[in-house]
Design an enzyme around this catalytic site. Structure first.
Site, PDB file in Angstrom:
ATOM      1  N   CYS A  26      10.972  15.476  -8.795  1.00 24.72           N
ATOM      2  CA  CYS A  26      10.922  16.048 -10.147  1.00 24.72           C
ATOM      3  C   CYS A  26      11.469  15.009 -11.127  1.00 24.72           C
ATOM      4  O   CYS A  26      12.526  14.419 -10.878  1.00 24.72           O
ATOM      5  CB  CYS A  26      11.765  17.317 -10.178  1.00 24.72           C
ATOM      6  SG  CYS A  26      12.024  17.939 -11.848  1.00 24.72           S
TER       7      CYS A  26
ATOM      8  N   CYS B 150      12.340  23.882 -12.039  1.00 26.72           N
ATOM      9  CA  CYS B 150      13.050  23.669 -13.306  1.00 26.72           C
ATOM     10  C   CYS B 150      12.088  23.425 -14.469  1.00 26.72           C
ATOM     11  O   CYS B 150      12.515  23.284 -15.612  1.00 26.72           O
ATOM     12  CB  CYS B 150      14.035  22.503 -13.175  1.00 26.72           C
ATOM     13  SG  CYS B 150      13.265  20.889 -13.327  1.00 26.72           S
TER      14      CYS B 150
ATOM     15  N   CYS C 273      15.009  16.973 -12.622  1.00 29.30           N
ATOM     16  CA  CYS C 273      16.202  17.237 -11.795  1.00 29.30           C
ATOM     17  C   CYS C 273      16.225  16.394 -10.517  1.00 29.30           C
ATOM     18  O   CYS C 273      17.169  16.443  -9.756  1.00 29.30           O
ATOM     19  CB  CYS C 273      16.313  18.726 -11.451  1.00 29.30           C
ATOM     20  SG  CYS C 273      15.106  19.253 -10.212  1.00 29.30           S
TER      21      CYS C 273
ATOM     22  N   GLU D 211     -11.650 -12.849  -0.667  1.00 24.86           N
ATOM     23  CA  GLU D 211     -11.810 -13.961  -1.611  1.00 24.86           C
ATOM     24  C   GLU D 211     -10.578 -14.847  -1.513  1.00 24.86           C
ATOM     25  O   GLU D 211      -9.494 -14.347  -1.222  1.00 24.86           O
ATOM     26  CB  GLU D 211     -11.856 -13.424  -3.071  1.00 24.86           C
ATOM     27  CG  GLU D 211     -12.927 -12.409  -3.361  1.00 24.86           C
ATOM     28  CD  GLU D 211     -14.319 -13.007  -3.333  1.00 24.86           C
ATOM     29  OE1 GLU D 211     -14.438 -14.233  -3.520  1.00 24.86           O
ATOM     30  OE2 GLU D 211     -15.283 -12.250  -3.075  1.00 24.86           O
TER      31      GLU D 211
ATOM     32  N   CYS E  41       8.025  21.428 -10.861  1.00 27.55           N
ATOM     33  CA  CYS E  41       9.238  21.876 -10.147  1.00 27.55           C
ATOM     34  C   CYS E  41       9.669  23.258 -10.668  1.00 27.55           C
ATOM     35  O   CYS E  41       9.240  23.682 -11.747  1.00 27.55           O
ATOM     36  CB  CYS E  41      10.309  20.827 -10.422  1.00 27.55           C
ATOM     37  SG  CYS E  41      11.946  21.181  -9.816  1.00 27.55           S
TER      38      CYS E  41
ATOM     39  N   HIS F 136       6.173  -0.583  -2.461  1.00 29.22           N
ATOM     40  CA  HIS F 136       5.776   0.220  -3.629  1.00 29.22           C
ATOM     41  C   HIS F 136       5.859   1.725  -3.355  1.00 29.22           C
ATOM     42  O   HIS F 136       5.264   2.517  -4.072  1.00 29.22           O
ATOM     43  CB  HIS F 136       4.364  -0.170  -4.091  1.00 29.22           C
ATOM     44  CG  HIS F 136       4.338  -1.510  -4.769  1.00 29.22           C
ATOM     45  ND1 HIS F 136       3.188  -2.215  -5.001  1.00 29.22           N
ATOM     46  CD2 HIS F 136       5.345  -2.264  -5.275  1.00 29.22           C
ATOM     47  CE1 HIS F 136       3.492  -3.360  -5.609  1.00 29.22           C
ATOM     48  NE2 HIS F 136       4.793  -3.411  -5.785  1.00 29.22           N
TER      49      HIS F 136
ATOM     50  N   ASN G 280       0.829  -1.212   0.000  1.00 24.78           N
ATOM     51  CA  ASN G 280       0.000   0.000   0.000  1.00 24.78           C
ATOM     52  C   ASN G 280       0.865   1.266   0.000  1.00 24.78           C
ATOM     53  O   ASN G 280       1.947   1.299   0.578  1.00 24.78           O
ATOM     54  CB  ASN G 280      -0.925   0.013   1.212  1.00 24.78           C
ATOM     55  CG  ASN G 280      -1.977  -1.068   1.107  1.00 24.78           C
ATOM     56  OD1 ASN G 280      -2.138  -1.664   0.045  1.00 24.78           O
ATOM     57  ND2 ASN G 280      -2.673  -1.334   2.188  1.00 24.78           N
TER      58      ASN G 280
HETATM   59  P1  NAD Z   1      -5.441  -6.025  -4.955  1.00 20.78           P
HETATM   60  O1  NAD Z   1      -6.337  -4.887  -5.280  1.00 20.78           O
HETATM   61  O2  NAD Z   1      -4.853  -6.792  -6.069  1.00 20.78           O
HETATM   62  O3  NAD Z   1      -6.241  -7.091  -4.037  1.00 20.78           O
HETATM   63  C1  NAD Z   1      -6.970  -6.746  -2.894  1.00 20.78           C
HETATM   64  C2  NAD Z   1      -7.309  -8.013  -2.131  1.00 20.78           C
HETATM   65  O4  NAD Z   1      -7.969  -7.651  -0.919  1.00 20.78           O
HETATM   66  C3  NAD Z   1      -8.229  -8.994  -2.858  1.00 20.78           C
HETATM   67  O5  NAD Z   1      -7.698 -10.286  -2.693  1.00 20.78           O
HETATM   68  C4  NAD Z   1      -9.576  -8.883  -2.112  1.00 20.78           C
HETATM   69  O6  NAD Z   1     -10.255 -10.141  -2.023  1.00 20.78           O
HETATM   70  C5  NAD Z   1      -9.118  -8.447  -0.744  1.00 20.78           C
HETATM   71  N1  NAD Z   1     -10.065  -7.598  -0.001  1.00 20.78           N
HETATM   72  C6  NAD Z   1     -10.902  -6.642  -0.440  1.00 20.78           C
HETATM   73  N2  NAD Z   1     -11.548  -6.048   0.587  1.00 20.78           N
HETATM   74  C7  NAD Z   1     -11.100  -6.642   1.710  1.00 20.78           C
HETATM   75  C8  NAD Z   1     -11.347  -6.469   3.095  1.00 20.78           C
HETATM   76  N3  NAD Z   1     -12.209  -5.537   3.555  1.00 20.78           N
HETATM   77  N4  NAD Z   1     -10.692  -7.268   3.980  1.00 20.78           N
HETATM   78  C9  NAD Z   1      -9.810  -8.222   3.549  1.00 20.78           C
HETATM   79  N5  NAD Z   1      -9.534  -8.429   2.234  1.00 20.78           N
HETATM   80  C10 NAD Z   1     -10.147  -7.634   1.336  1.00 20.78           C
HETATM   81  O7  NAD Z   1      -4.336  -5.452  -3.978  1.00 20.78           O
HETATM   82  P2  NAD Z   1      -2.803  -5.812  -3.751  1.00 20.78           P
HETATM   83  O8  NAD Z   1      -2.623  -7.287  -3.634  1.00 20.78           O
HETATM   84  O9  NAD Z   1      -2.338  -4.922  -2.675  1.00 20.78           O
HETATM   85  O10 NAD Z   1      -2.012  -5.414  -5.089  1.00 20.78           O
HETATM   86  C11 NAD Z   1      -2.314  -4.320  -5.916  1.00 20.78           C
HETATM   87  C12 NAD Z   1      -1.418  -3.088  -5.972  1.00 20.78           C
HETATM   88  O11 NAD Z   1      -2.309  -2.045  -5.702  1.00 20.78           O
HETATM   89  C13 NAD Z   1      -0.337  -2.878  -4.990  1.00 20.78           C
HETATM   90  O12 NAD Z   1       0.834  -2.822  -5.718  1.00 20.78           O
HETATM   91  C14 NAD Z   1      -0.567  -1.457  -4.370  1.00 20.78           C
HETATM   92  O13 NAD Z   1       0.570  -0.654  -4.520  1.00 20.78           O
HETATM   93  C15 NAD Z   1      -1.684  -0.880  -5.150  1.00 20.78           C
HETATM   94  N6  NAD Z   1      -2.803  -0.220  -4.451  1.00 20.78           N
HETATM   95  C16 NAD Z   1      -2.647   0.350  -3.221  1.00 20.78           C
HETATM   96  C17 NAD Z   1      -3.733   0.936  -2.582  1.00 20.78           C
HETATM   97  C18 NAD Z   1      -3.512   1.562  -1.226  1.00 20.78           C
HETATM   98  O14 NAD Z   1      -2.433   2.081  -0.967  1.00 20.78           O
HETATM   99  N7  NAD Z   1      -4.518   1.489  -0.351  1.00 20.78           N
HETATM  100  C19 NAD Z   1      -4.991   0.931  -3.194  1.00 20.78           C
HETATM  101  C20 NAD Z   1      -5.127   0.354  -4.479  1.00 20.78           C
HETATM  102  C21 NAD Z   1      -4.015  -0.225  -5.081  1.00 20.78           C
HETATM  103 ZN    ZN Z   2      13.182  19.868 -11.291  1.00 24.35          ZN
END
Ligand code: NAD
Ligand code: ZN
Length: 250
Positions: free
Chosen positions: A128, A151, A131, A216, A149, A120, A103
């Site tokens: 930027c 620049c 630069c 799921e 930025c 991630h 996340n």
């Molecule tokens: P994903 O979206 O691929 O999967 C989410 C998973 O969470 C699914 O398996 C789903 O069944 C489960 N889920 C949904 N609601 C839930 C709940 N309330 N409780 C428990 N499980 C639940 O997410 P991922 O595997 O993190 O990979 C996707 C990419 O998405 C990551 O690289 C991330 O950087 C990015 N992302 C981040 C955010 C954030 O920062 N909150 C949001 C969206 C995407």
């Molecule tokens: Zn710059």
């Protein structure tokens, strides 16, 4: 409360030395949509058009206007939910040693977690693209268009886009945590994006037990996972904490 929640609580309490691997699902209860599945961002945005580094370089204005502004506004409004708070509490009582998360929303830290590896990156700082000067989130104004930025280069959030490599120091920290844990607690991840997809295998081959809390089942559920809890992460963490509290006082 299911038997598997009780089994998970006992395992966490007895083994200690837990590492959590969290994904977008833990932030769903905070109002941040995941990428995949029903209501996910990829139903609305094509990832190759909006989350790919080459697309960003070609047309940063479009990606800021259409995707990043909306994502940042959602994240700015979000507050930690019971999943983030529960994991922070488990760290405070020394059962959880750290969190590895995909996340980018910073909600684990906002809940009080200390040892958080964000493989991630995050949306809290920006660089930027020309630069490489760094900027904090507070310098961004949502009403004046894509941030630029001094620049003239566009700013890019310090999160990983498709086509970008994960910071090797971050990967090393995650590897160290996985090599030393007794329990891997997966919550809210579809486990399809690297390194989330390989971490459960590594932990398992190092002898760790795997708990998976997901809305799921995933590809790991029937092969790698020892205890699967099909439920919301926040509610489940609440129940686990309640049971651990009872075990501590009895
Ligand atoms: P994903 O979206 O691929 O999967 C989410 C998973 O969470 C699914 O398996 C789903 O069944 C489960 N889920 C949904 N609601 C839930 C709940 N309330 N409780 C428990 N499980 C639940 O997410 P991922 O595997 O993190 O990979 C996707 C990419 O998405 C990551 O690289 C991330 O950087 C990015 N992302 C981040 C955010 C954030 O920062 N909150 C949001 C969206 C995407
Ligand atoms: Zn710059």
């Amino acid at each position: 409360m299911t038997d598997n929640i009780l089994k998970a609580a006992k395992l966490i309490k007895e083994q200690g030395n837990v590492i959590a691997l969290t994904g977008a699902g833990v932030s769903v209860e905070s109002g941040i949509p995941p990428f995949r599945g029903k209501g996910g961002l990829w139903e609305k945005f094509d990832p190759m058009e909006y989350a790919d580094i080459d697309s960003f370089r070609k047309n940063p204005e479009k990606i800021w206007d259409v995707f990043l502004m909306e994502k940042k506004a959602t994240i700015d409004k979000a507050r930690p939910n019971d999943a983030h708070k529960g994991l922070a509490l488990l760290e405070r009582i020394d059962l959880l040693k750290g969190i590895i998360t995909s996340n980018i929303d910073g909600l684990h830290q906002a809940a009080g977690s200390i040892n958080v590896v964000e493989f991630h990156g995050n949306l809290a700082t920006y660089s930027c693209i020309d630069c490489h000067k760094m900027f904090g989130s507070s310098t961004l104004k949502s009403d004046t268009g894509p941030p630029v930025c001094e620049c003239g280069g566009f700013l890019k959030p310090n999160c990983i886009f498709f086509g970008e490599a994960i910071n090797p120091i971050v990967l090393k920290r995650a590897e160290y945590m996985i090599a030393n844990c007794k329990v891997l607690l997966i919550a809210g991840s579809s486990l399809v994006v690297e390194p989330s997809s390989s971490i459960p295998f590594e932990a398992k081959s190092n002898g760790a037990k795997i708990i998976e809390i997901n809305a799921e089942p995933t590809e790991m559920t029937s092969s790698v996972t020892d205890i699967f809890i099909r439920a919301k992460a926040g509610e489940t963490l609440n129940q686990i904490i309640y049971l651990i509290n009872k075990m501590i006082v009895s």
